[in-house]
Design a protein around this motif. Structure first.
Motif, PDB file in Angstrom:
ATOM      1  N   LEU A  23       0.850  -1.176   0.000  1.00  0.00           N
ATOM      2  CA  LEU A  23       0.000   0.000   0.000  1.00  0.00           C
ATOM      3  C   LEU A  23       0.891   1.233   0.000  1.00  0.00           C
ATOM      4  O   LEU A  23       1.778   1.363   0.843  1.00  0.00           O
ATOM      5  CB  LEU A  23      -0.893   0.005   1.249  1.00  0.00           C
ATOM      6  CG  LEU A  23      -1.806   1.193   1.445  1.00  0.00           C
ATOM      7  CD1 LEU A  23      -2.965   1.133   0.464  1.00  0.00           C
ATOM      8  CD2 LEU A  23      -2.331   1.231   2.863  1.00  0.00           C
ATOM      9  N   VAL A  24       0.678   2.116  -0.974  1.00  0.00           N
ATOM     10  CA  VAL A  24       1.397   3.387  -1.046  1.00  0.00           C
ATOM     11  C   VAL A  24       0.352   4.477  -0.883  1.00  0.00           C
ATOM     12  O   VAL A  24      -0.596   4.548  -1.654  1.00  0.00           O
ATOM     13  CB  VAL A  24       2.131   3.553  -2.392  1.00  0.00           C
ATOM     14  CG1 VAL A  24       2.880   4.877  -2.435  1.00  0.00           C
ATOM     15  CG2 VAL A  24       3.075   2.395  -2.629  1.00  0.00           C
ATOM     16  N   THR A  25       0.489   5.302   0.159  1.00  0.00           N
ATOM     17  CA  THR A  25      -0.497   6.350   0.407  1.00  0.00           C
ATOM     18  C   THR A  25      -0.030   7.676  -0.178  1.00  0.00           C
ATOM     19  O   THR A  25       1.162   7.980  -0.192  1.00  0.00           O
ATOM     20  CB  THR A  25      -0.776   6.527   1.907  1.00  0.00           C
ATOM     21  OG1 THR A  25       0.421   6.937   2.560  1.00  0.00           O
ATOM     22  CG2 THR A  25      -1.279   5.237   2.528  1.00  0.00           C
ATOM     23  N   ALA A  74      -5.520   9.640  -1.674  1.00  0.00           N
ATOM     24  CA  ALA A  74      -5.783   8.311  -2.226  1.00  0.00           C
ATOM     25  C   ALA A  74      -4.614   7.395  -1.886  1.00  0.00           C
ATOM     26  O   ALA A  74      -3.614   7.830  -1.310  1.00  0.00           O
ATOM     27  CB  ALA A  74      -5.970   8.393  -3.734  1.00  0.00           C
ATOM     28  N   ALA A  75      -4.778   6.134  -2.231  1.00  0.00           N
ATOM     29  CA  ALA A  75      -3.705   5.164  -2.031  1.00  0.00           C
ATOM     30  C   ALA A  75      -3.701   4.209  -3.217  1.00  0.00           C
ATOM     31  O   ALA A  75      -4.721   4.014  -3.875  1.00  0.00           O
ATOM     32  CB  ALA A  75      -3.904   4.389  -0.736  1.00  0.00           C
ATOM     33  N   LYS A  76      -2.566   3.621  -3.462  1.00  0.00           N
ATOM     34  CA  LYS A  76      -2.475   2.612  -4.507  1.00  0.00           C
ATOM     35  C   LYS A  76      -2.147   1.290  -3.829  1.00  0.00           C
ATOM     36  O   LYS A  76      -1.204   1.197  -3.045  1.00  0.00           O
ATOM     37  CB  LYS A  76      -1.402   2.976  -5.525  1.00  0.00           C
ATOM     38  CG  LYS A  76      -1.454   2.100  -6.749  1.00  0.00           C
ATOM     39  CD  LYS A  76      -0.789   2.749  -7.928  1.00  0.00           C
ATOM     40  CE  LYS A  76      -1.057   1.921  -9.173  1.00  0.00           C
ATOM     41  NZ  LYS A  76      -0.368   2.485 -10.334  1.00  0.00           N
ATOM     42  N   VAL A 127      -6.250   1.868  -7.518  1.00  0.00           N
ATOM     43  CA  VAL A 127      -6.249   3.082  -6.713  1.00  0.00           C
ATOM     44  C   VAL A 127      -7.517   3.101  -5.866  1.00  0.00           C
ATOM     45  O   VAL A 127      -8.601   2.796  -6.359  1.00  0.00           O
ATOM     46  CB  VAL A 127      -6.193   4.337  -7.609  1.00  0.00           C
ATOM     47  CG1 VAL A 127      -6.319   5.605  -6.792  1.00  0.00           C
ATOM     48  CG2 VAL A 127      -4.914   4.341  -8.420  1.00  0.00           C
ATOM     49  N   VAL A 128      -7.372   3.421  -4.587  1.00  0.00           N
ATOM     50  CA  VAL A 128      -8.531   3.549  -3.689  1.00  0.00           C
ATOM     51  C   VAL A 128      -8.515   4.949  -3.089  1.00  0.00           C
ATOM     52  O   VAL A 128      -7.465   5.507  -2.804  1.00  0.00           O
ATOM     53  CB  VAL A 128      -8.530   2.474  -2.567  1.00  0.00           C
ATOM     54  CG1 VAL A 128      -8.727   1.095  -3.144  1.00  0.00           C
ATOM     55  CG2 VAL A 128      -7.267   2.515  -1.749  1.00  0.00           C
ATOM     56  N   ARG A 129      -9.692   5.512  -2.937  1.00  0.00           N
ATOM     57  CA  ARG A 129      -9.829   6.850  -2.345  1.00  0.00           C
ATOM     58  C   ARG A 129      -9.848   6.730  -0.834  1.00  0.00           C
ATOM     59  O   ARG A 129     -10.351   5.763  -0.290  1.00  0.00           O
ATOM     60  CB  ARG A 129     -11.108   7.509  -2.831  1.00  0.00           C
ATOM     61  CG  ARG A 129     -11.165   7.586  -4.325  1.00  0.00           C
ATOM     62  CD  ARG A 129     -11.381   8.885  -4.969  1.00  0.00           C
ATOM     63  NE  ARG A 129     -11.558  10.023  -4.123  1.00  0.00           N
ATOM     64  CZ  ARG A 129     -11.074  11.194  -4.419  1.00  0.00           C
ATOM     65  NH1 ARG A 129     -10.358  11.331  -5.505  1.00  0.00           N
ATOM     66  NH2 ARG A 129     -11.288  12.239  -3.648  1.00  0.00           N
ATOM     67  N   GLY A 130      -9.325   7.734  -0.174  1.00  0.00           N
ATOM     68  CA  GLY A 130      -9.311   7.754   1.279  1.00  0.00           C
ATOM     69  C   GLY A 130     -10.412   8.639   1.824  1.00  0.00           C
ATOM     70  O   GLY A 130     -10.958   9.495   1.132  1.00  0.00           O
ATOM     71  N   HIS A 176      -6.965   9.550   8.198  1.00  0.00           N
ATOM     72  CA  HIS A 176      -7.319   9.052   6.871  1.00  0.00           C
ATOM     73  C   HIS A 176      -7.575   7.552   6.982  1.00  0.00           C
ATOM     74  O   HIS A 176      -6.798   6.834   7.618  1.00  0.00           O
ATOM     75  CB  HIS A 176      -6.178   9.280   5.874  1.00  0.00           C
ATOM     76  CG  HIS A 176      -6.339  10.509   5.066  1.00  0.00           C
ATOM     77  ND1 HIS A 176      -6.164  11.772   5.582  1.00  0.00           N
ATOM     78  CD2 HIS A 176      -6.669  10.683   3.768  1.00  0.00           C
ATOM     79  CE1 HIS A 176      -6.361  12.659   4.641  1.00  0.00           C
ATOM     80  NE2 HIS A 176      -6.669  12.020   3.524  1.00  0.00           N
ATOM     81  N   THR A 177      -8.637   7.088   6.357  1.00  0.00           N
ATOM     82  CA  THR A 177      -8.963   5.668   6.352  1.00  0.00           C
ATOM     83  C   THR A 177      -9.031   5.185   4.912  1.00  0.00           C
ATOM     84  O   THR A 177      -9.711   5.793   4.085  1.00  0.00           O
ATOM     85  CB  THR A 177     -10.321   5.417   7.039  1.00  0.00           C
ATOM     86  OG1 THR A 177     -10.274   5.950   8.359  1.00  0.00           O
ATOM     87  CG2 THR A 177     -10.623   3.943   7.120  1.00  0.00           C
ATOM     88  N   PHE A 178      -8.327   4.115   4.602  1.00  0.00           N
ATOM     89  CA  PHE A 178      -8.365   3.511   3.278  1.00  0.00           C
ATOM     90  C   PHE A 178      -8.935   2.109   3.424  1.00  0.00           C
ATOM     91  O   PHE A 178      -8.459   1.331   4.252  1.00  0.00           O
ATOM     92  CB  PHE A 178      -6.967   3.433   2.668  1.00  0.00           C
ATOM     93  CG  PHE A 178      -6.329   4.769   2.456  1.00  0.00           C
ATOM     94  CD1 PHE A 178      -5.432   5.267   3.370  1.00  0.00           C
ATOM     95  CD2 PHE A 178      -6.651   5.530   1.355  1.00  0.00           C
ATOM     96  CE1 PHE A 178      -4.845   6.508   3.185  1.00  0.00           C
ATOM     97  CE2 PHE A 178      -6.071   6.765   1.155  1.00  0.00           C
ATOM     98  CZ  PHE A 178      -5.167   7.258   2.074  1.00  0.00           C
ATOM     99  N   THR A 179      -9.948   1.791   2.641  1.00  0.00           N
ATOM    100  CA  THR A 179     -10.546   0.459   2.682  1.00  0.00           C
ATOM    101  C   THR A 179     -10.652  -0.098   1.267  1.00  0.00           C
ATOM    102  O   THR A 179     -10.791   0.652   0.300  1.00  0.00           O
ATOM    103  CB  THR A 179     -11.954   0.487   3.313  1.00  0.00           C
ATOM    104  OG1 THR A 179     -12.799   1.343   2.538  1.00  0.00           O
ATOM    105  CG2 THR A 179     -11.909   0.988   4.743  1.00  0.00           C
ATOM    106  N   TRP A 180     -10.586  -1.416   1.164  1.00  0.00           N
ATOM    107  CA  TRP A 180     -10.774  -2.086  -0.119  1.00  0.00           C
ATOM    108  C   TRP A 180     -11.160  -3.530   0.149  1.00  0.00           C
ATOM    109  O   TRP A 180     -11.032  -4.024   1.266  1.00  0.00           O
ATOM    110  CB  TRP A 180      -9.511  -2.010  -0.986  1.00  0.00           C
ATOM    111  CG  TRP A 180      -8.344  -2.779  -0.472  1.00  0.00           C
ATOM    112  CD1 TRP A 180      -8.010  -4.070  -0.768  1.00  0.00           C
ATOM    113  CD2 TRP A 180      -7.350  -2.321   0.458  1.00  0.00           C
ATOM    114  NE1 TRP A 180      -6.867  -4.433  -0.092  1.00  0.00           N
ATOM    115  CE2 TRP A 180      -6.444  -3.379   0.668  1.00  0.00           C
ATOM    116  CE3 TRP A 180      -7.140  -1.126   1.131  1.00  0.00           C
ATOM    117  CZ2 TRP A 180      -5.355  -3.273   1.507  1.00  0.00           C
ATOM    118  CZ3 TRP A 180      -6.045  -1.021   1.970  1.00  0.00           C
ATOM    119  CH2 TRP A 180      -5.166  -2.077   2.144  1.00  0.00           C
TER     120      TRP A 180
END
Length: 104
Positions: A48-50, A54-56, A65-68, A77-81
């Motif tokens: 995970l690269v933030t 967003a994060a990849k 790519v996921v949005r935070g 910041h929360t990233f979920t997938w």
């Protein structure tokens, strides 16, 4: 995965005010490794690269790519997938999974 917003912005600057170049700079790198089943010898790996908003996520099957989401009160910041892992569930596997703890 929860990250402090302090690592994304400085002072009272919001992510919306960051310059385009600052939004493209990687902020943090995380390596995630886990064994889905108790008998798995090789762990499943993701990276995970933030970035600012967003994060990849790099999987063994590709990248996306996921949005935070930023918590307005806590500055987090929360990233979920989601990630799918097809498997055949026999009765003996279900019994072994009963006590299995997934550690990330």
């Amino acid at each position: 995965l929860r990250l402090s917003q302090d690592s994304f912005t400085s002072g009272t600057e919001s992510t919306a005010r960051l310059s385009r170049i600052d939004q493209l700079k990687p902020q943090h790198y995380f390596h995630i490794s886990y064994r889905l089943l108790p008998e798995d010898r090789v762990p499943i790996n993701s990276d995970l690269v933030t970035f600012a908003s967003a994060a990849k996520v790099y999987h063994e099957s590709g990248a996306r790519v996921v949005r935070g989401r930023a918590d307005p009160e806590g500055g987090v910041h929360t990233f979920t997938w989601t990630q799918s892992h097809p498997l055949v569930a026999a009765e003996d596997l279900l019994l072994r999974l009963f006590d299995h703890k997934l550690e990330v």
